[in-house]
Design an enzyme around this catalytic site. Sequence first.
Site, PDB file in Angstrom:
ATOM      1  N   LYS A  39       0.904  -1.245   0.162  1.00 22.06           N
ATOM      2  CA  LYS A  39       0.017  -0.062  -0.004  1.00 22.06           C
ATOM      3  C   LYS A  39       0.758   1.157   0.032  1.00 22.06           C
ATOM      4  O   LYS A  39       0.800   2.017   0.720  1.00 22.06           O
ATOM      5  CB  LYS A  39      -0.814  -0.078   1.281  1.00 22.06           C
ATOM      6  CG  LYS A  39      -1.961   1.001   1.260  1.00 22.06           C
ATOM      7  CD  LYS A  39      -3.002   0.795   0.379  1.00 22.06           C
ATOM      8  CE  LYS A  39      -4.076   1.966   0.097  1.00 22.06           C
ATOM      9  NZ  LYS A  39      -5.028   1.807  -0.782  1.00 22.06           N
ATOM     10  N   ASP A  64      -5.371  -3.092  -2.549  1.00 22.70           N
ATOM     11  CA  ASP A  64      -6.781  -2.874  -2.682  1.00 22.70           C
ATOM     12  C   ASP A  64      -7.309  -3.487  -3.776  1.00 22.70           C
ATOM     13  O   ASP A  64      -8.234  -4.335  -4.164  1.00 22.70           O
ATOM     14  CB  ASP A  64      -7.483  -1.717  -2.381  1.00 22.70           C
ATOM     15  CG  ASP A  64      -6.491  -0.446  -2.958  1.00 22.70           C
ATOM     16  OD1 ASP A  64      -5.478  -0.745  -3.345  1.00 22.70           O
ATOM     17  OD2 ASP A  64      -7.058   0.731  -2.826  1.00 22.70           O
ATOM     18  N   ASP A 108      -2.246 -12.660   5.224  1.00 23.74           N
ATOM     19  CA  ASP A 108      -3.111 -13.382   5.888  1.00 23.74           C
ATOM     20  C   ASP A 108      -4.274 -13.065   5.109  1.00 23.74           C
ATOM     21  O   ASP A 108      -5.167 -13.941   4.551  1.00 23.74           O
ATOM     22  CB  ASP A 108      -3.259 -12.729   7.254  1.00 23.74           C
ATOM     23  CG  ASP A 108      -4.347 -13.290   8.271  1.00 23.74           C
ATOM     24  OD1 ASP A 108      -4.449 -14.660   7.961  1.00 23.74           O
ATOM     25  OD2 ASP A 108      -5.283 -12.575   8.541  1.00 23.74           O
ATOM     26  N   ASP A 156      -6.821 -16.002   2.474  1.00 20.58           N
ATOM     27  CA  ASP A 156      -8.322 -16.659   2.779  1.00 20.58           C
ATOM     28  C   ASP A 156      -9.129 -16.034   1.700  1.00 20.58           C
ATOM     29  O   ASP A 156      -9.842 -17.061   1.293  1.00 20.58           O
ATOM     30  CB  ASP A 156      -8.582 -15.681   3.999  1.00 20.58           C
ATOM     31  CG  ASP A 156      -8.457 -16.679   5.406  1.00 20.58           C
ATOM     32  OD1 ASP A 156      -7.616 -17.557   5.107  1.00 20.58           O
ATOM     33  OD2 ASP A 156      -9.686 -16.522   5.849  1.00 20.58           O
TER      34      ASP A 156
HETATM   35  C1  IPM Z   1      -3.598 -17.658   9.963  1.00 17.25           C
HETATM   36  C2  IPM Z   1      -4.348 -17.304  11.042  1.00 17.25           C
HETATM   37  C3  IPM Z   1      -3.506 -16.466  12.395  1.00 17.25           C
HETATM   38  C4  IPM Z   1      -2.777 -15.051  11.345  1.00 17.25           C
HETATM   39  C5  IPM Z   1      -4.141 -16.069  13.615  1.00 17.25           C
HETATM   40  C6  IPM Z   1      -4.931 -17.131  14.185  1.00 17.25           C
HETATM   41  C7  IPM Z   1      -3.248 -15.414  14.386  1.00 17.25           C
HETATM   42  O1  IPM Z   1      -5.303 -16.441  10.713  1.00 17.25           O
HETATM   43  O2  IPM Z   1      -2.640 -18.460  10.354  1.00 17.25           O
HETATM   44  O3  IPM Z   1      -3.773 -17.494   8.968  1.00 17.25           O
HETATM   45  O4  IPM Z   1      -3.566 -14.333  11.298  1.00 17.25           O
HETATM   46  O5  IPM Z   1      -1.739 -15.343  10.923  1.00 17.25           O
HETATM   47 MN    MN Z   2      -5.656 -16.169   8.384  1.00 15.91          MN
END
Ligand code: IPM
Ligand code: MN
Length: 357
Positions: free
Chosen positions: A185, A217, A241, A245
């Site tokens: 960013k 973003d 992170d 996801d």
């Molecule tokens: C991950 C999880 C962890 C992170 C949390 C649980 C601390 O979300 O391993 O991706 O944010 O790294």
């Molecule tokens: Mn995570």
Amino acid sequence: MRFCLLPGDGIGPEVIREGVRALKAVGEIFGHAFEFQEALIGGCAIDATGSALPQATVDACRSSQAVLLGAVGGPKWSDPGASVRPEQGLLELRREFGLFANLRPVRTSPSLSGLSPLKEEIARDTDILFVRELTGGLYFGARQETENGSAWDTLIYSEAEVERVARVAFVAARGRKKKVTSIDKANVLASSRLWRTTVERVAQDYPEVKLEHVLVDAATMHLLTRPRSFDVILAGNLFGDILSDEASVLAGSLGMLPSASLNESKFGVYEPVHGSAPDIAGKGIANPVGMLYSCAMALRHSLGLEKEASALEQAVEATLKAGARTADLSSENSLSTEAFADKVLEALRRTSPVLKV
Ligand code: IPM
Ligand code: MN
Ligand code: NAD
């Protein structure tokens, strides 16, 4: 060859059980004696010892070649006022072993692209490797939880921290499609400008690898509109992170993604990307694929067992190809965690050569 098992909380123990069964089968088929020792982390460790990462757990990890981790956390330990949280155990573990490079592959093979809720022509043939910085940034800067009704966190990166994880990304890209997309960013954050200039400097040592910079973003959008244009995605701790996801949608479910957290040695912590999934914990329906692929990564990276790792990956893929689905992937005829893993073990035994005499 010793694994340390840290099942943790929620669905952690449910998926790790299947990972161990798969590793035992791999051991039998290929003639290896794997040893397993179990230790506490997260909420269950807090309940038993008051600490999210007891010293005995650190010692057990240190005497193993690879650590398999389920997941930590859950509503029981989520009180914002609590002095110790399960997630601290995970962060401490990463810090204790200097696990600065977190590898999170996201793939959709042609016959499995229908698993994604995205249109098939978009998700098809995705093959991305996230390289997430794991021991710095916003997660590890100083923070103050309350100060006259305010709270702050600090985002610090040093050139050395950026450089070492960037090198992991460029080396990986060299063996893949030779492209690194660095996420930042830089239009707002000073730490991102340092990130960007450092990555550019490192890139000069890898002239065969193309480097692009994408603001975080915009990256969230490009990931879901042109996922095939990415090869290696390099990101700091928080951005990596979040984006990983998001990218799980391309593979069909968060339950599908594995990860390896590595330092400069062969030692590593291997865990699915997902968390403890309190909404489905105890039902026996968690998807074990992220855990099974994490076991394969452990075989490959920490034990140097490439043939065994790909046999396990191929068995998982064959099981999915044959139509086996856990509940997160299909609302009809879904299999339990154990029944799905049974099919993976059958595939493993069917397709792998029996090397034992
Ligand atoms: C991950 C999880 C962890 C992170 C949390 C649980 C601390 O979300 O391993 O991706 O944010 O790294
Ligand atoms: Mn995570
Ligand atoms: P989560 O990843 O646990 O769950 C998000 C959603 O994905 C839920 O609907 C869940 O049912 C589903 N899901 C996750 N894994 C699945 C699987 N294997 N099979 C089928 N469905 C699956 O994230 P959350 O609910 O935000 O977090 C719950 C707890 O887990 C929190 O305490 C969080 O801090 C923790 N967490 C731990 C880790 C870890 O241990 N590495 C990672 C992420 C979150």
